[in-house]
Enzyme design. Structure first.
Site, short mmCIF file in Angstrom:
data_model
loop_
_atom_site.label_atom_id
_atom_site.label_comp_id
_atom_site.label_asym_id
_atom_site.label_seq_id
_atom_site.Cartn_x
_atom_site.Cartn_y
_atom_site.Cartn_z
N CYS A 1 63.46 -6.16 -90.41
CA CYS A 1 62.15 -6.41 -91.02
C CYS A 1 61.12 -5.94 -90.01
CB CYS A 1 61.98 -7.89 -91.41
SG CYS A 1 62.00 -9.06 -90.04
N ASP B 1 63.58 -5.27 -95.42
CA ASP B 1 62.39 -5.33 -96.27
C ASP B 1 61.57 -4.07 -96.00
OD1 ASP B 1 61.06 -5.73 -93.85
OD2 ASP B 1 60.04 -7.57 -94.45
N HIS C 1 79.10 -11.97 -75.34
CA HIS C 1 79.04 -13.41 -75.11
C HIS C 1 78.88 -14.24 -76.38
CE1 HIS C 1 77.88 -13.22 -70.55
NE2 HIS C 1 78.99 -12.56 -70.84
N HIS D 1 83.62 -17.90 -73.38
CA HIS D 1 82.65 -17.74 -74.47
C HIS D 1 83.21 -18.20 -75.82
CE1 HIS D 1 79.99 -15.93 -71.64
NE2 HIS D 1 80.95 -15.10 -71.27
N THR E 1 59.31 -7.52 -87.61
CA THR E 1 59.56 -8.02 -86.26
C THR E 1 61.04 -8.26 -85.97
OG1 THR E 1 59.38 -10.29 -87.04
CG2 THR E 1 57.36 -9.26 -86.19
C1 RB5 Z 1 56.30 -8.31 -93.66
O1 RB5 Z 1 54.95 -8.00 -93.62
C2 RB5 Z 1 56.72 -8.99 -92.38
O2 RB5 Z 1 56.22 -10.29 -92.36
C3 RB5 Z 1 58.22 -8.98 -92.25
O3 RB5 Z 1 58.69 -7.68 -92.25
C4 RB5 Z 1 58.80 -9.61 -90.99
O4 RB5 Z 1 58.20 -9.11 -89.85
C5 RB5 Z 1 58.89 -11.08 -90.99
O5 RB5 Z 1 59.39 -11.70 -90.04
#
Ligand code: RB5
Length: 144
Positions: A64, A7, A97, A132, A66
């Protein structure tokens, strides 16, 4: 072959990783997003994960902000073992693993240098098998 997607939160990291692939002659398909515009990460993560689960691509990478949102999505797709990695150790052991087939990284969490080390480690480390195998089989048979 690898499929990669992100994203907007992972867009700059995806750009850095695809530039690395281009330099190294590593083949990939870029699912998008193709410009830095706001998109809903499930709209990228689900199709990428489905293509890996269907065997169209050997491994996937989804980024994304996070790495959490895309990993939650990818792990809902049957056949996917997505790993959110933050360093060399997690990248190495998700392959050794867990036989992870999708790598997730947070573009707002992990710098490009560490991310490229994660990518290289994920691609170069083989599943260890042995005990594993049994553990991974238990994951994959859950709910069946
Ligand atoms: C987008 O702002 C953010 O929420 C997305 O990139 C991600 O971190 C979601 O888990």
């Amino acid at each position: 072959m690898i499929i990669i997607g992100s994203d907007h939160g992972g867009f700059e990291l995806k750009k850095a990783v695809t530039e690395y692939f281009d330099r190294e002659g590593i083949e990939y398909f870029d699912y998008g997003v193709h410009e830095n515009v706001s998109v809903d990460y499930p709209d990228i993560a689900f199709p990428v994960a489905e293509k890996v689960a269907a065997g169209e691509y050997e491994k996937g990478m989804i980024f994304c902000g996070t790495g959490i949102g895309v990993s939650i999505c990818a792990n809902k797709v049957d056949g996917i073992r997505a790993a959110l990695c933050t360093d060399h150790f997690t990248a190495e052991y998700c392959r050794l693993h867990n036989d992870a087939n999708i790598l997730c990284i947070g573009g707002r969490v992990t710098g490009v240098g560490v991310a490229l080390d994660i990518v290289k480690t994920f691609l170069s480390t083989e599943f260890e098998g042995g005990r594993h195998e049994r553990r991974v089989a238990k994951i994959m048979s859950y709910g069946k």
